[in-house]
Design a protein around this motif. Structure first.
Motif, PDB file in Angstrom:
ATOM      1  N   SER A 266      46.166  40.705  39.538  1.00 37.76           N
ATOM      2  CA  SER A 266      46.627  39.643  40.438  1.00 37.76           C
ATOM      3  C   SER A 266      45.535  39.160  41.387  1.00 37.76           C
ATOM      4  N   ASN A 267      44.605  40.029  41.750  1.00 37.36           N
ATOM      5  CA  ASN A 267      43.549  39.641  42.689  1.00 37.36           C
ATOM      6  C   ASN A 267      42.206  39.412  42.010  1.00 37.36           C
ATOM      7  N   THR A 268      42.183  39.439  40.683  1.00 36.83           N
ATOM      8  CA  THR A 268      40.900  39.319  39.982  1.00 36.83           C
ATOM      9  C   THR A 268      40.194  38.012  40.289  1.00 36.83           C
ATOM     10  N   SER A 301      32.884  46.291  45.343  1.00 39.63           N
ATOM     11  CA  SER A 301      32.914  47.552  44.600  1.00 39.63           C
ATOM     12  C   SER A 301      32.372  48.707  45.437  1.00 39.63           C
ATOM     13  N   VAL A 302      31.278  48.469  46.125  1.00 33.65           N
ATOM     14  CA  VAL A 302      30.692  49.519  46.975  1.00 33.65           C
ATOM     15  C   VAL A 302      31.616  49.842  48.141  1.00 33.65           C
ATOM     16  N   LEU A 303      32.215  48.812  48.734  1.00 32.83           N
ATOM     17  CA  LEU A 303      33.130  49.040  49.848  1.00 32.83           C
ATOM     18  C   LEU A 303      34.334  49.875  49.403  1.00 32.83           C
ATOM     19  N   GLN A 317      39.229  47.266  52.659  1.00 30.43           N
ATOM     20  CA  GLN A 317      38.281  46.556  51.796  1.00 30.43           C
ATOM     21  C   GLN A 317      38.569  45.058  51.820  1.00 30.43           C
ATOM     22  N   GLN A 318      39.854  44.693  51.692  1.00 30.45           N
ATOM     23  CA  GLN A 318      40.208  43.275  51.678  1.00 30.45           C
ATOM     24  C   GLN A 318      39.866  42.598  53.003  1.00 30.45           C
ATOM     25  N   VAL A 319      40.034  43.341  54.088  1.00 26.82           N
ATOM     26  CA  VAL A 319      39.698  42.787  55.403  1.00 26.82           C
ATOM     27  C   VAL A 319      38.207  42.483  55.490  1.00 26.82           C
ATOM     28  N   VAL A 320      37.384  43.444  55.078  1.00 30.65           N
ATOM     29  CA  VAL A 320      35.931  43.284  55.180  1.00 30.65           C
ATOM     30  C   VAL A 320      35.439  42.203  54.220  1.00 30.65           C
ATOM     31  N   VAL A 321      35.951  42.204  52.985  1.00 30.41           N
ATOM     32  CA  VAL A 321      35.538  41.191  52.009  1.00 30.41           C
ATOM     33  C   VAL A 321      35.946  39.797  52.491  1.00 30.41           C
TER      34      VAL A 321
END
Length: 365
Positions: A266-268, A301-303, A317-321
């Motif tokens: 869904s998030n790809t 990926s690293v996060l 991760q979503q917040v930082v990205v």
């Protein structure tokens, strides 16, 4: 105004001087993002050196990025043209579902069956990309609307075929070689395939006419059309390429997970778009590199990997990205504004000092 003064005024300022290759490299957003990536690696290495720097963990990071990198190659071409493709995640799922059904009908095992499945997946993705391209280029429907519609169509089609249940049982030869096989026992074949796609994509983008036309269409489609570029045909080709990449990712995803992962993509599309933009490709078109895309895709990926090792909730991760994405678009806007002001300033100076000397003397009085 005497001649010496005119020459000094007409001479370019330091900001207008041509940049050296090193200056261009350092000022490139992809290079700056590489610095951010290295900082993240250093921080996680300090916090959890034994776990994060282990060979197995670094290999996992590379493998997790490989499928996204393949999709990212096609997405880079699309975004450079000034378009967008939200359907790649659903096309990945649909291609994997169709391939799994075909392979099951052919017996479900063997190298020949796996090759047919790969061709079916790539062909399915290519057809979806062609459909997107025709609607964008010929029907003049905005790319956002077209690919939002095909996102739902492809995902719905996959769920209709499977009844909403993931298909399992990919050929053993496919999972054992492509999914989990390693060259010399160390290098995953999945990542080697992704590397090949990235290299070919970079060569096509930076060393071929197709790549030059991609930049031209993204910079100014009308100007490209006036100099002979068949813009509509090129856009169809770009979206078809993106569909092919999504179809290839579909068979690789099936090989790696031995499942169609219908609910797991869904998030790809958003993750790929974020990686492409973070890597320096402009949402306004005309700017972008494959190398920058790969670097940008490694950041999520690293996060994610680092947060899991440190016990931090992966939702961060979503917040930082998201913060990285907003910052990348802001930086791109600032650079574009600065470039526009610089171009206007140079045109103004050029027009001023190209006027007849009599007019300049009259103006000075």
């Amino acid at each position: 105004m005497n001649t010496a003064t005119e020459q000094r005024a007409a001479a370019p300022t330091d900001e207008e001087q041509p940049k050296t290759p090193l200056q261009r490299l350092v000022s490139a957003q992809a290079f700056q993002i590489l610095g951010v990536l290295l900082v993240l690696v250093v921080l996680f290495s300090i916090a959890e050196s034994d776990a994060f720097l282990s060979v197995n963990n670094l290999r996992n990071v590379v493998v997790n990025t490989s499928i996204l990198a393949i999709i990212g190659v096609g997405m880079t071409f699309v975004i450079i043209t000034g378009g967008i493709d939200l359907s790649v995640g659903s096309v990945l799922v649909f291609s994997g579902v169709v391939a799994a059904k075909v392979m099951e009908a052919l017996g479900g095992e063997g190298v020949g069956v796996s090759l047919v499945g790969a061709l079916v997946a790539c062909g399915s993705g290519t057809l979806w990309g062609l459909f997107n391209g025709v609607l964008v280029a010929r029907a003049k429907v905005p790319p956002l609307i077209v690919t939002l519609g095909t996102l739902g169509m492809a995902l719905g089609g996959a769920q209709i075929v499977t009844g909403g249940i993931d298909l399992r049982g990919a050929p053993t030869v496919l999972t054992d070689t492509i999914g989990f096989g390693r060259l010399f026992g160390q290098i995953p074949y999945l990542s080697l395939i992704a590397l090949l796609v990235v290299v070919v994509g970079a060569v096509v983008l930076h060393r071929t006419r197709f790549g030059r036309y991609t930049y031209a269409v993204g910079s100014n489609a009308e100007s490209a059309r006036r100099v002979g570029v068949k813009v509509d045909r090129h856009l169809i080709g770009v979206y078809t390429l993106a569909g092919f990449c999504a179809g290839l990712a579909g068979i690789l995803n099936l090989a790696f997970y031995a499942s169609t992962t219908i609910a797991g993509q869904s998030n790809t599309a958003l993750n790929v778009i974020a990686g492409v933009v973070i890597g320096g490709t402009s949402l306004f078109g005309g700017i972008g590199t494959i190398a920058g895309t790969v670097i940008g895709l490694f950041i999520p990926s690293v996060l994610q990997n680092g947060f899991v090792i440190m016990g931090v909730q992966p939702f961060w991760q979503q917040v930082v990205v998201g913060a990285f994405l907003i910052a990348a678009v802001y930086v791109d806007q600032v650079r574009r504004a600065a470039a526009t002001r610089g171009a206007r300033s140079r045109r103004s100076s050029s027009s001023r000092f190209s006027r007849p000397s009599g007019a300049r003397r009259k103006e000075s009085r």
